[in-house]
Scaffold this motif. Structure first.
Motif, PDB file in Angstrom:
ATOM      1  N   ASN A 151       0.948  -1.321   0.047  1.00 28.46           N
ATOM      2  CA  ASN A 151       0.026   0.067   0.015  1.00 28.46           C
ATOM      3  C   ASN A 151       0.742   1.111   0.058  1.00 28.46           C
ATOM      4  O   ASN A 151       1.712   1.303   0.773  1.00 28.46           O
ATOM      5  CB  ASN A 151      -0.805   0.100   1.325  1.00 28.46           C
ATOM      6  N   PHE A 152       0.811   2.013  -0.950  1.00 24.57           N
ATOM      7  CA  PHE A 152       1.534   3.193  -1.020  1.00 24.57           C
ATOM      8  C   PHE A 152       0.423   4.636  -0.624  1.00 24.57           C
ATOM      9  O   PHE A 152      -0.615   4.571  -1.618  1.00 24.57           O
ATOM     10  CB  PHE A 152       2.013   3.585  -2.624  1.00 24.57           C
ATOM     11  N   ASP A 153       0.515   5.148   0.361  1.00 26.88           N
ATOM     12  CA  ASP A 153      -0.408   5.989   0.644  1.00 26.88           C
ATOM     13  C   ASP A 153       0.141   7.633   0.792  1.00 26.88           C
ATOM     14  O   ASP A 153       1.235   7.745   1.412  1.00 26.88           O
ATOM     15  CB  ASP A 153      -0.984   5.579   2.292  1.00 26.88           C
ATOM     16  N   THR A 154      -0.474   8.356  -0.103  1.00 34.34           N
ATOM     17  CA  THR A 154       0.106   9.689  -0.146  1.00 34.34           C
ATOM     18  C   THR A 154      -0.994  10.702   0.321  1.00 34.34           C
ATOM     19  O   THR A 154      -2.168  10.715  -0.165  1.00 34.34           O
ATOM     20  CB  THR A 154       0.248   9.982  -1.737  1.00 34.34           C
ATOM     21  N   SER A 155      -0.063  11.810   0.711  1.00 35.99           N
ATOM     22  CA  SER A 155      -1.175  12.918   1.249  1.00 35.99           C
ATOM     23  C   SER A 155      -0.478  14.130   0.842  1.00 35.99           C
ATOM     24  O   SER A 155       0.809  14.437   1.091  1.00 35.99           O
ATOM     25  CB  SER A 155      -1.245  12.681   2.805  1.00 35.99           C
ATOM     26  N   PHE A 156      -1.226  14.974   0.064  1.00 32.72           N
ATOM     27  CA  PHE A 156      -0.972  16.115  -0.218  1.00 32.72           C
ATOM     28  C   PHE A 156      -1.035  17.423   0.688  1.00 32.72           C
ATOM     29  O   PHE A 156      -0.283  18.336   0.697  1.00 32.72           O
ATOM     30  CB  PHE A 156      -1.396  16.516  -1.754  1.00 32.72           C
ATOM     31  N   THR A 157      -2.195  17.372   1.596  1.00 34.52           N
ATOM     32  CA  THR A 157      -2.492  18.298   2.302  1.00 34.52           C
ATOM     33  C   THR A 157      -2.568  17.950   3.660  1.00 34.52           C
ATOM     34  O   THR A 157      -2.778  18.732   4.708  1.00 34.52           O
ATOM     35  CB  THR A 157      -3.977  18.844   1.957  1.00 34.52           C
ATOM     36  N   GLY A 158      -2.407  16.718   3.954  1.00 32.09           N
ATOM     37  CA  GLY A 158      -2.362  16.053   5.372  1.00 32.09           C
ATOM     38  C   GLY A 158      -3.555  15.705   5.978  1.00 32.09           C
ATOM     39  O   GLY A 158      -3.829  14.905   6.804  1.00 32.09           O
ATOM     40  N   LYS A 159      -4.717  15.901   5.055  1.00 30.71           N
ATOM     41  CA  LYS A 159      -6.067  15.419   5.388  1.00 30.71           C
ATOM     42  C   LYS A 159      -6.850  14.586   4.325  1.00 30.71           C
ATOM     43  O   LYS A 159      -7.734  13.889   4.130  1.00 30.71           O
ATOM     44  CB  LYS A 159      -7.123  16.783   5.412  1.00 30.71           C
ATOM     45  N   ASP A 160      -5.923  14.408   3.114  1.00 29.69           N
ATOM     46  CA  ASP A 160      -6.303  13.849   1.866  1.00 29.69           C
ATOM     47  C   ASP A 160      -5.799  12.545   1.716  1.00 29.69           C
ATOM     48  O   ASP A 160      -4.738  12.235   2.628  1.00 29.69           O
ATOM     49  CB  ASP A 160      -6.362  14.393   0.512  1.00 29.69           C
ATOM     50  N   LEU A 161      -6.096  11.538   0.775  1.00 27.89           N
ATOM     51  CA  LEU A 161      -5.171  10.074   0.813  1.00 27.89           C
ATOM     52  C   LEU A 161      -5.547   9.687  -0.660  1.00 27.89           C
ATOM     53  O   LEU A 161      -6.514   9.413  -1.309  1.00 27.89           O
ATOM     54  CB  LEU A 161      -6.038   9.294   1.621  1.00 27.89           C
ATOM     55  N   LEU A 162      -4.296   9.607  -1.252  1.00 31.58           N
ATOM     56  CA  LEU A 162      -4.439   8.938  -2.494  1.00 31.58           C
ATOM     57  C   LEU A 162      -3.770   7.390  -2.281  1.00 31.58           C
ATOM     58  O   LEU A 162      -2.547   7.363  -1.849  1.00 31.58           O
ATOM     59  CB  LEU A 162      -3.329   9.559  -3.439  1.00 31.58           C
ATOM     60  N   ARG A 163      -4.473   6.460  -2.397  1.00 32.37           N
ATOM     61  CA  ARG A 163      -3.945   5.009  -2.112  1.00 32.37           C
ATOM     62  C   ARG A 163      -3.826   4.308  -3.542  1.00 32.37           C
ATOM     63  O   ARG A 163      -4.558   4.303  -4.309  1.00 32.37           O
ATOM     64  CB  ARG A 163      -5.082   4.223  -1.183  1.00 32.37           C
ATOM     65  N   THR A 164      -2.515   3.685  -3.517  1.00 30.59           N
ATOM     66  CA  THR A 164      -2.060   2.638  -4.582  1.00 30.59           C
ATOM     67  C   THR A 164      -1.823   1.550  -3.835  1.00 30.59           C
ATOM     68  O   THR A 164      -0.931   1.554  -3.216  1.00 30.59           O
ATOM     69  CB  THR A 164      -1.184   3.247  -5.333  1.00 30.59           C
ATOM     70  N   THR A 165      -2.315   0.423  -4.373  1.00 29.97           N
ATOM     71  CA  THR A 165      -2.088  -1.035  -3.669  1.00 29.97           C
ATOM     72  C   THR A 165      -1.881  -1.787  -4.927  1.00 29.97           C
ATOM     73  O   THR A 165      -2.659  -2.016  -5.880  1.00 29.97           O
ATOM     74  CB  THR A 165      -3.350  -1.606  -3.181  1.00 29.97           C
ATOM     75  N   LEU A 166      -0.649  -2.502  -4.704  1.00 31.66           N
ATOM     76  CA  LEU A 166       0.004  -3.529  -5.480  1.00 31.66           C
ATOM     77  C   LEU A 166      -0.188  -4.739  -4.889  1.00 31.66           C
ATOM     78  O   LEU A 166       0.076  -5.011  -3.826  1.00 31.66           O
ATOM     79  CB  LEU A 166       1.574  -3.443  -5.956  1.00 31.66           C
ATOM     80  N   ARG A 167      -0.670  -5.971  -5.613  1.00 28.61           N
ATOM     81  CA  ARG A 167      -0.970  -7.254  -5.036  1.00 28.61           C
ATOM     82  C   ARG A 167      -0.402  -8.117  -5.862  1.00 28.61           C
ATOM     83  O   ARG A 167      -0.456  -8.381  -7.161  1.00 28.61           O
ATOM     84  CB  ARG A 167      -2.579  -7.330  -4.654  1.00 28.61           C
ATOM     85  N   ALA A 168       0.043  -9.362  -5.392  1.00 29.75           N
ATOM     86  CA  ALA A 168       0.352 -10.652  -5.967  1.00 29.75           C
ATOM     87  C   ALA A 168       0.048 -11.884  -5.207  1.00 29.75           C
ATOM     88  O   ALA A 168       0.213 -11.691  -3.922  1.00 29.75           O
ATOM     89  CB  ALA A 168       1.712 -10.515  -6.530  1.00 29.75           C
ATOM     90  N   GLY A 169      -0.290 -13.042  -5.801  1.00 30.89           N
ATOM     91  CA  GLY A 169      -0.261 -14.127  -5.062  1.00 30.89           C
ATOM     92  C   GLY A 169      -0.465 -15.512  -5.981  1.00 30.89           C
ATOM     93  O   GLY A 169      -0.305 -15.294  -7.477  1.00 30.89           O
ATOM     94  N   ASN A 170      -0.679 -16.507  -5.498  1.00 29.63           N
ATOM     95  CA  ASN A 170      -0.887 -17.865  -6.224  1.00 29.63           C
ATOM     96  C   ASN A 170      -1.946 -18.646  -5.652  1.00 29.63           C
ATOM     97  O   ASN A 170      -1.555 -20.026  -5.613  1.00 29.63           O
ATOM     98  CB  ASN A 170       0.509 -18.505  -6.325  1.00 29.63           C
ATOM     99  N   PHE A 171      -3.014 -18.255  -5.123  1.00 32.17           N
ATOM    100  CA  PHE A 171      -4.018 -19.027  -4.662  1.00 32.17           C
ATOM    101  C   PHE A 171      -4.747 -19.527  -5.665  1.00 32.17           C
ATOM    102  O   PHE A 171      -5.638 -20.248  -5.454  1.00 32.17           O
ATOM    103  CB  PHE A 171      -4.718 -18.331  -3.704  1.00 32.17           C
ATOM    104  N   ALA A 172      -5.061 -19.253  -6.841  1.00 36.45           N
ATOM    105  CA  ALA A 172      -6.143 -19.422  -7.835  1.00 36.45           C
ATOM    106  C   ALA A 172      -6.293 -20.885  -8.079  1.00 36.45           C
ATOM    107  O   ALA A 172      -7.548 -21.392  -8.042  1.00 36.45           O
ATOM    108  CB  ALA A 172      -5.749 -18.851  -9.096  1.00 36.45           C
ATOM    109  N   ASN A 173      -5.433 -21.629  -7.944  1.00 39.53           N
ATOM    110  CA  ASN A 173      -5.654 -23.102  -8.207  1.00 39.53           C
ATOM    111  C   ASN A 173      -5.372 -23.983  -7.167  1.00 39.53           C
ATOM    112  O   ASN A 173      -5.166 -25.039  -6.943  1.00 39.53           O
ATOM    113  CB  ASN A 173      -4.466 -23.614  -9.120  1.00 39.53           C
ATOM    114  N   SER A 174      -5.370 -23.236  -5.646  1.00 39.78           N
ATOM    115  CA  SER A 174      -5.102 -23.960  -4.348  1.00 39.78           C
ATOM    116  C   SER A 174      -6.484 -24.398  -3.896  1.00 39.78           C
ATOM    117  O   SER A 174      -7.653 -24.238  -4.557  1.00 39.78           O
ATOM    118  CB  SER A 174      -4.442 -23.055  -3.575  1.00 39.78           C
TER     119      SER A 174
END
Length: 541
Positions: free
Chosen positions: A187-210
């Motif tokens: 999770n990359f949490d960015t704030s420009f004013t101290g009260k706002d939030l820009l969230r960017t989440t990168l995700r990976a895994g290998n559960f699909a065939n489990s």
């Protein structure tokens, strides 16, 4: 210091003011002595009867009195601030203040001498900290962004029983192996004013065939873990072990009490002012992560926007999500079916009203879904809401959820409970609770500091979303219900590492589909049941 000595030193302190002749008549010795005698200094500005808070120099005079105690008045209790001051009076006043400052300076010098070694150590530490701060500032990747990560390892297996031998053996062959899987979220949490939030989440895994990735091949999500419920959804064509964007949204305040959210990849619960449960959302069975109402809280993920309002504990949330907003065709005959507000947008509209106190909360929610079924439940309940196979397409869902936490940790657990009801329709008409309907419920308990401080114990029981009535769809009451249980204990190894062993049981995961197979085979009892266990290790950084 004698008066004539003060009078000699004061002009030097005043910067050797330009000489001006002064006669004995110009010098008010009594007035000068008032300023020169420190024993007669006032201690509060209120002692002056002719000084008012509205006077322009009121604060400056007050500071001189309170900080340095070097201001004197006249015998009649006045300051005469509007009266002209002679150079001698000014010198006496300044000298009185300098005397006080000199006293303070001498005291500081004595203290510095006494604590010379300690001050040297502190100076060395400060210099070291400054160097480290400078190094961090030079190497940081952003001054506005914080990175939070979660990496999870899951080692576990499923076992299957039931009355229909062929069905039971088929699941043992397809999902009975012990597997080791991972899930990583950044999770990359960015704030420009101290009260706002820009969230960017990168995700990976290998559960699909489990055995924990997407549930049974017939469509049920009962066995999907809460930590990987989105795993199947975001992999898509990229397959396992591929890093993809899992969240991208911007959240900011509007006025007093309002918060807006807009994003190209935002989930329904990201735009809710409160979540009406304190039972952990990443424990074992996925069905316990939706506050008891997987139809109303289906956690639809896609492009969306929302607004919430909070005041005095009360909150109201409204949001919309289109799971296919990135696609250009509004016609479901094309592969790129989607858009916003179309029949194949895979869309949800949610309204929630709630109240959150210091240790309890309650919320009621309504959700309209088109092409998005309950997030978890029996195959008939899930597939019907998704519009698969020309079944029911539109779902109107209502949920009621609440939680309570003890104010101190002990033998009394936190309690979370919820109930949901869903009405299915073949068109986009208003809610039709006289037609096909389904329900769900759960109760979750969690003991903080169980046996050892920092550890936690939990259990939950409930019924996944199951069809309760068929309306015109069938001529009998479906036997679609089943129960689910889970138990777990979390060892908090360090502040950033935890190990959670768990066991779980599903009494009738296939619902009506399994019962139909049981009847066809002439057997009694559930066609298939599922018992499993796992060990989950979580790293937070």
């Amino acid at each position: 210091m004698k008066l004539f000595q003060k009078l000699l030193l004061a002009p030097a302190a005043l910067g050797l003011m330009a000489p001006v002749a002064a006669s004995a008549a110009d010098l008010n010795l009594a007035g000068v002595n008032q300023y020169a005698t420190s024993d007669e200094q006032v201690t509060s500005i209120t002692q002056f009867s002719d000084v008012q808070p509205t006077d322009w120099a009121y604060q400056a005079l007050s500071n001189l009195i309170e900080r340095y105690g070097c201001v004197a008045g006249y015998p009649n209790g006045t300051f005469k601030g509007r009266q002209a001051m002679t150079r001698y009076e000014a010198a006496a006043l300044l000298n009185a203040c300098l005397d006080r400052i000199t006293e303070v300076t001498d005291e500081l010098k004595r203290l510095m001498k006494e604590f010379e070694k300690e001050l040297a150590v502190l100076k060395g530490r400060v210099d070291g900290l400054e160097a480290k701060v400078g190094e961090l500032e030079a190497t940081q990747f952003s001054t506005t962004t914080k990175l939070k990560g979660v990496a999870t390892f899951v080692l576990g297996a499923n076992s299957f029983g039931g009355s229909v031998e062929g069905l039971r053996d088929a699941y043992r062959a397809s999902e009975g192996a012990t597997t080791f899987n991972y899930d990583v979220r950044l999770n990359f949490d960015t704030s420009f004013t101290g009260k706002d939030l820009l969230r960017t989440t990168l995700r990976a895994g290998n559960f699909a065939n489990s055995g924990f990735g997407g549930g049974y091949t017939t469509g049920t999500n009962d066995a999907a873990l809460g930590l990987n419920q989105l795993e199947v959804a975001f992999q898509g064509a990229s397959g396992a072990d591929s890093v993809e964007i899992n969240r991208l949204f911007y959240q900011f305040p509007i006025g007093n009490g309002f918060t807006a959210t807009v994003g190209g990849k935002v989930r329904q619960d990201d735009m809710l002012a409160m979540w009406p449960s304190v039972y952990p959302a990443d424990t074992v069975l996925d069905i316990f992560t939706y506050a008891g109402a997987p139809g109303a809280y289906n956690l639809n993920l896609g492009a969306g926007a929302g607004l919430w309002y909070q005041k005095n504990g009360w909150n109201l949330s409204l949001n919309y999500v289109s799971g296919n907003a990135q696609n250009g065709s509004p016609n479901d005959n094309f592969d790129n079916c989607g858009g916003i507000g179309t029949d194949c947008a895979a869309q949800t509209g949610t309204a929630q009203v709630g109240y959150a106190a210091s240790n309890w909360g309650i919320a009621a929610v309504y959700n309209y879904s088109n092409g998005v079924g309950p997030a978890s439940g029996t195959p008939l309940a899930v597939l019907g809401g998704s519009g698969v196979g020309n079944l029911f397409d539109t779902v109107n869902s209502v949920g009621l959820s609440a939680y309570w936490q003890p104010k101190t940790n002990g033998w009394v657990p936190s309690i979370s409970a919820g109930w949901g009801i869903n009405s299915y329709n073949e068109d986009n008409a208003a809610a039709n609770f006289d037609g096909v309907a389904s329900q769900s419920w759960y109760v979750g308990l969690q003991w903080q500091d169980a046996f050892v401080k920092g550890n936690a114990l939990g259990m939950a029981v409930g019924q996944p979303t199951f069809i309760t009535s068929c309306g015109d769809f069938c001529d009998r009451t479906p036997q679609d219900a089943g129960y689910a249980w889970e138990w777990w204990y979390k060892f908090q190894v360090t502040d950033n590492i935890s190990v959670t062993p768990a066991i779980f049981y599903l009494s009738n995961p296939l619902g009506a589909f399994g019962n139909a197979a049981r009847v066809a085979a002439g057997e009694n009892g559930a066609a298939v049941n599922n018992f499993g266990g796992l060990v989950k290790t979580t790293f937070k950084f």
